[in-house]
Design a protein around this motif. Structure first.
Motif, PDB file in Angstrom:
ATOM      1  N   ASP A 144       0.846  -1.191   0.000  1.00  0.00           N
ATOM      2  CA  ASP A 144       0.000   0.000   0.000  1.00  0.00           C
ATOM      3  C   ASP A 144       0.882   1.242   0.000  1.00  0.00           C
ATOM      4  N   GLN A 145       0.463   2.232  -0.775  1.00  0.00           N
ATOM      5  CA  GLN A 145       1.197   3.499  -0.832  1.00  0.00           C
ATOM      6  C   GLN A 145       0.499   4.499   0.087  1.00  0.00           C
ATOM      7  N   THR A 146       1.089   4.729   1.244  1.00  0.00           N
ATOM      8  CA  THR A 146       0.496   5.579   2.269  1.00  0.00           C
ATOM      9  C   THR A 146       1.247   6.908   2.350  1.00  0.00           C
ATOM     10  N   ALA A 147       0.798   7.759   3.283  1.00  0.00           N
ATOM     11  CA  ALA A 147       1.455   9.056   3.465  1.00  0.00           C
ATOM     12  C   ALA A 147       2.919   8.879   3.866  1.00  0.00           C
ATOM     13  N   ARG A 148       3.211   7.839   4.615  1.00  0.00           N
ATOM     14  CA  ARG A 148       4.604   7.587   5.004  1.00  0.00           C
ATOM     15  C   ARG A 148       5.456   7.259   3.782  1.00  0.00           C
ATOM     16  N   GLU A 149       4.886   6.504   2.859  1.00  0.00           N
ATOM     17  CA  GLU A 149       5.614   6.172   1.636  1.00  0.00           C
ATOM     18  C   GLU A 149       5.840   7.416   0.781  1.00  0.00           C
ATOM     19  N   VAL A 150       4.861   8.311   0.741  1.00  0.00           N
ATOM     20  CA  VAL A 150       5.018   9.559  -0.021  1.00  0.00           C
ATOM     21  C   VAL A 150       6.161  10.383   0.563  1.00  0.00           C
ATOM     22  N   ARG A 151       6.205  10.457   1.887  1.00  0.00           N
ATOM     23  CA  ARG A 151       7.281  11.231   2.517  1.00  0.00           C
ATOM     24  C   ARG A 151       8.639  10.580   2.274  1.00  0.00           C
ATOM     25  N   MET A 152       8.680   9.267   2.226  1.00  0.00           N
ATOM     26  CA  MET A 152       9.930   8.573   1.889  1.00  0.00           C
ATOM     27  C   MET A 152      10.399   8.963   0.493  1.00  0.00           C
ATOM     28  N   ARG A 153       9.462   9.011  -0.443  1.00  0.00           N
ATOM     29  CA  ARG A 153       9.827   9.383  -1.812  1.00  0.00           C
ATOM     30  C   ARG A 153      10.270  10.846  -1.885  1.00  0.00           C
ATOM     31  N   LEU A 154       9.659  11.691  -1.063  1.00  0.00           N
ATOM     32  CA  LEU A 154      10.078  13.091  -0.990  1.00  0.00           C
ATOM     33  C   LEU A 154      11.508  13.193  -0.478  1.00  0.00           C
ATOM     34  N   ILE A 155      11.816  12.440   0.560  1.00  0.00           N
ATOM     35  CA  ILE A 155      13.172  12.445   1.122  1.00  0.00           C
ATOM     36  C   ILE A 155      14.175  11.916   0.106  1.00  0.00           C
ATOM     37  N   GLU A 156      13.796  10.867  -0.611  1.00  0.00           N
ATOM     38  CA  GLU A 156      14.687  10.304  -1.624  1.00  0.00           C
ATOM     39  C   GLU A 156      14.979  11.327  -2.723  1.00  0.00           C
ATOM     40  N   SER A 157      13.954  12.060  -3.145  1.00  0.00           N
ATOM     41  CA  SER A 157      14.152  13.078  -4.184  1.00  0.00           C
ATOM     42  C   SER A 157      15.135  14.144  -3.723  1.00  0.00           C
ATOM     43  N   LEU A 158      14.968  14.614  -2.492  1.00  0.00           N
ATOM     44  CA  LEU A 158      15.861  15.647  -1.971  1.00  0.00           C
ATOM     45  C   LEU A 158      17.286  15.129  -1.827  1.00  0.00           C
ATOM     46  N   ALA A 159      17.428  13.893  -1.349  1.00  0.00           N
ATOM     47  CA  ALA A 159      18.765  13.333  -1.149  1.00  0.00           C
ATOM     48  C   ALA A 159      19.492  13.152  -2.478  1.00  0.00           C
ATOM     49  N   LEU A 160      18.794  12.632  -3.480  1.00  0.00           N
ATOM     50  CA  LEU A 160      19.427  12.414  -4.780  1.00  0.00           C
ATOM     51  C   LEU A 160      19.573  13.708  -5.572  1.00  0.00           C
ATOM     52  N   GLY A 161      18.784  14.725  -5.208  1.00  0.00           N
ATOM     53  CA  GLY A 161      18.824  15.990  -5.931  1.00  0.00           C
ATOM     54  C   GLY A 161      19.797  17.004  -5.372  1.00  0.00           C
ATOM     55  N   GLY A 162      20.557  16.640  -4.342  1.00  0.00           N
ATOM     56  CA  GLY A 162      21.575  17.542  -3.819  1.00  0.00           C
ATOM     57  C   GLY A 162      21.145  18.380  -2.635  1.00  0.00           C
ATOM     58  N   GLN A 163      19.958  18.130  -2.083  1.00  0.00           N
ATOM     59  CA  GLN A 163      19.491  18.876  -0.906  1.00  0.00           C
ATOM     60  C   GLN A 163      19.455  17.923   0.294  1.00  0.00           C
ATOM     61  N   GLN A 164      20.638  17.414   0.633  1.00  0.00           N
ATOM     62  CA  GLN A 164      20.734  16.376   1.653  1.00  0.00           C
ATOM     63  C   GLN A 164      20.354  16.876   3.041  1.00  0.00           C
ATOM     64  N   ALA A 165      20.659  18.135   3.353  1.00  0.00           N
ATOM     65  CA  ALA A 165      20.352  18.649   4.689  1.00  0.00           C
ATOM     66  C   ALA A 165      18.844  18.668   4.935  1.00  0.00           C
ATOM     67  N   ASP A 166      18.076  19.096   3.940  1.00  0.00           N
ATOM     68  CA  ASP A 166      16.618  19.094   4.083  1.00  0.00           C
ATOM     69  C   ASP A 166      16.080  17.667   4.150  1.00  0.00           C
ATOM     70  N   ALA A 167      16.679  16.768   3.376  1.00  0.00           N
ATOM     71  CA  ALA A 167      16.258  15.367   3.423  1.00  0.00           C
ATOM     72  C   ALA A 167      16.503  14.787   4.811  1.00  0.00           C
ATOM     73  N   TYR A 168      17.648  15.106   5.391  1.00  0.00           N
ATOM     74  CA  TYR A 168      17.968  14.601   6.733  1.00  0.00           C
ATOM     75  C   TYR A 168      16.999  15.168   7.766  1.00  0.00           C
ATOM     76  N   GLY A 169      16.639  16.445   7.621  1.00  0.00           N
ATOM     77  CA  GLY A 169      15.691  17.043   8.559  1.00  0.00           C
ATOM     78  C   GLY A 169      14.324  16.384   8.496  1.00  0.00           C
ATOM     79  N   LEU A 170      13.834  16.120   7.290  1.00  0.00           N
ATOM     80  CA  LEU A 170      12.538  15.454   7.145  1.00  0.00           C
ATOM     81  C   LEU A 170      12.576  14.026   7.665  1.00  0.00           C
ATOM     82  N   LEU A 171      13.718  13.373   7.522  1.00  0.00           N
ATOM     83  CA  LEU A 171      13.825  11.972   7.922  1.00  0.00           C
ATOM     84  C   LEU A 171      13.900  11.809   9.432  1.00  0.00           C
ATOM     85  N   THR A 172      14.614  12.715  10.099  1.00  0.00           N
ATOM     86  CA  THR A 172      14.873  12.543  11.530  1.00  0.00           C
ATOM     87  C   THR A 172      13.896  13.295  12.412  1.00  0.00           C
TER      88      THR A 172
END
Length: 590
Positions: A208-236
């Motif tokens: 199932d694709q839930t809100a948690r999965e959407v946020r995971m994909r958001l974090i992945e986009s930021l991490a692979l797109g060069g905005q690692q600090a924002d990705a880390y903030g959303l993850l932790t």
């Protein structure tokens, strides 16, 4: 010649009749079957493709499986008459083609080559076929953007749009890459805003694709797109931390979260910390987490990078051990030779390394240590321009939350950064958020508790409180009163008619970002930058408008805004739980 007896003639006639009857039966059966095939409805086509897409084995599927699903969906879209089936078919076509592009890209990553005597990136991936597949996906996405009538699936469409632009970003460079990343991030955030308790209409690889999965994909986009600090903030952020394991089970129960944490830390150059996280996947079996081979592939690349950094043989040995484990797993890494994931991780400069260390301490609430590291980066150290701006923003934020004095020089630097057009959307929103709190004097008391310390306040605001993702400025227009013709002298009549001036307006796309919650009221203040002057008389009261797709703020003072000048819009929200919150947005009028 002997004559044929009547009995034999009768038998021959009966035999011929039997053959004719059998042939007619066969032919009628064929025609019936043909008629049955023609009566397959578009709905049946669609749901057949949907079921096939949802039951694909993530560890053992090929491109031809997706090609068959795409063919069936195209038939459903072509023959459908109902708008919901048309919309769903097009959305699923975007999704299926994006998954196909993802599969091709992953295969290409394994076959990439290092090329010497050229500028970075030294690792070259052939993305020609990926781009061709994405062009087909974009064709269907444009159809969805042009006419998508199923409002209940708007959140699903934004999720699919985010997946598409994330994959597209991986095939691009420089400005185009940045634009795709921003579009993907905005799509994921819209999805979460439209449906805080999101559950997609489809399942991917049986999940199932839930809100948690959407946020995971958001974090992945930021991490692979060069905005690692924002990705880390959303993850932790505390409310999104790893799900606690059940009693008696391993501490890797939330494998997707740990997988994403390992990737983010590796992209930040925190290789030792990434090893601590990713090594846990050595004891995970594919039945518990199908993507275990991808996690181990990341771990092998981390060991390769550690071997390059420290020049120690033990890391090379660890990489070989992980490679041997991958060979034993039945998957893409066991079939042929592949390139390690070391090329995914950017070359970290000394200043970037210090910034990421400060980032981890900041999000842990250790502001004094973060300030010490960030102070040392002031106009010193080799680091990327994006991280240099982020370090200055984080320094102001850390000092604010640590109770230290914000000097005028630091405030002026913050105002100068607010006019920088190269800011990422999240950097711009963070600056505006800090300025809004400063202007509205909302920084008197700070929480230092581990659960809700102020280092998480911005992340919690954009994900759990009312927040505007985008605003649109419209200038006022003159409207003449429509009256019937009273005389032949039209010029004289026009002079007598009343003239009504419609004031300028700002439309804001605001979401409550919380389940079963809504925005009760929204007020706006306009501040000129860098002077920090209040524009007009003060508060502008907003009203919710379904026709204009959000909240609308109308006032004569909006017409006083000048083009190409920077402004800060401060929003005051009240939600259905009577909770007040603040937001700031930087923008330039058209």
């Amino acid at each position: 010649m002997a004559s044929i007896s009547p009995a034999r003639k009768l038998l021959a006639a009966l035999f011929c009749l039997g053959v004719v009857a059998w042939i007619s039966t066969v032919l009628s059966g064929c025609s019936a079957g043909q008629k049955g095939l023609l009566t397959i409805t578009p709905e049946q086509y669609f749901y057949s493709a949907k079921e096939s897409l949802e039951t694909i084995d993530e560890r053992n599927y090929e491109i031809r499986d997706l090609d068959e699903i795409i063919r069936i969906l195209e038939n459903a879209e072509k023959d459908a008459k109902k708008s919901d089936i048309i919309d769903k078919s097009r959305m699923y076509l975007v999704l299926a083609n994006t998954l196909k592009a993802r599969k091709i890209y992953q295969t290409a990553l394994m076959k990439g080559e290092y090329v010497a005597n050229r500028a970075e990136p030294f690792f070259v991936v052939n993305t020609k076929e990926v781009k061709e597949t994405l062009r087909i996906a974009n064709k269907w996405l444009r159809s969805c953007n042009a006419q998508f009538k199923t409002n209940l699936l708007q959140a699903d469409l934004n999720f699919v749009r985010g997946l598409y632009y994330t994959q597209k970003m991986l095939t691009q460079h420089s400005r185009e890459r940045k634009e795709s990343l921003e579009t993907a991030v905005k799509a994921f955030r819209r999805c979460l805003g439209q449906a805080p308790e999101f559950k997609a209409d489809f399942r991917l690889f049986g999940r199932d694709q839930t809100a948690r999965e959407v946020r995971m994909r958001l974090i992945e986009s930021l991490a692979l797109g060069g905005q690692q600090a924002d990705a880390y903030g959303l993850l932790t952020e505390y409310s999104f931390s790893a799900i606690q394991p059940a009693p008696g089970t391993a501490d890797i129960q939330d494998a997707p979260w740990n997988h994403m944490r390992g990737l983010t830390l590796a992209m930040m150059g925190r290789y030792e910390e990434a090893v601590e996280v990713l090594e846990k996947f050595k004891i995970i079996v594919p039945q518990d987490y199908p993507q275990v081979d991808e996690a181990l592939w990341l771990l092998e690349g981390v060991f390769d990078r550690l071997a390059d950094v420290h020049n120690e043989d033990r890391y090379k040995m660890e990489a070989r051990i992980v490679a041997a484990m991958l060979k034993k797993l039945k998957g893409p890494f066991s079939k042929e030779q592949y390139s390690t994931s070391a090329h995914l991780y950017p070359r970290i400069m000394p200043g970037d390394n210090s910034f990421y260390e400060a980032t981890t301490k900041f999000y842990q609430g250790r502001f004094a240590e973060a300030i010490e590291l960030l102070d040392s980066l002031n106009n010193r150290g080799l680091m990327s321009s994006s991280n240099r701006m982020s370090s200055r923003i984080m320094l102001v934020e850390a000092r604010l939350y640590a109770g230290q004095v914000i000097t005028d020089d630091l405030l002026e630097e913050m105002l100068g950064l607010s006019e920088n057009d190269s800011l990422t959307p999240l950097q711009s929103e963070r600056i505006a958020y800090l300025l809004a709190r400063y202007v509205m004097d909302a920084d008197e008391k700070f929480s230092s508790r581990r659960i809700d310390h102020e280092g998480q306040s911005f992340i919690k605001s954009i994900t759990g409180k009312p927040w505007a993702i985008e605003i649109t400025h419209r200038r006022g227009v003159v409207k003449r009163a429509k009256e019937p013709v009273r005389s032949r002298d039209l010029k004289k009549q026009e002079e007598e008619e009343g003239v009504k001036r419609e004031p300028g307006s700002i439309a804001a796309e605001i979401y409550a970002n919380k389940h079963e919650d809504w925005v009760v009221s929204a007020n706006m203040y306009l501040i000129t930058l860098p002077e920090m002057h209040l524009l007009g008389t003060g508060r502008i009261v907003g009203r919710e408008s379904e026709d204009e797709g959000g909240w609308v703020f109308k006032d004569d003072q909006i017409d006083g805004m000048r083009r190409s000048k920077h402004y800060l819009a401060i929003f005051e929200y009240d939600n259905s739980d009577s909770e007040k919150s603040l937001q700031g947005l930087l923008f330039k009028p058209r």
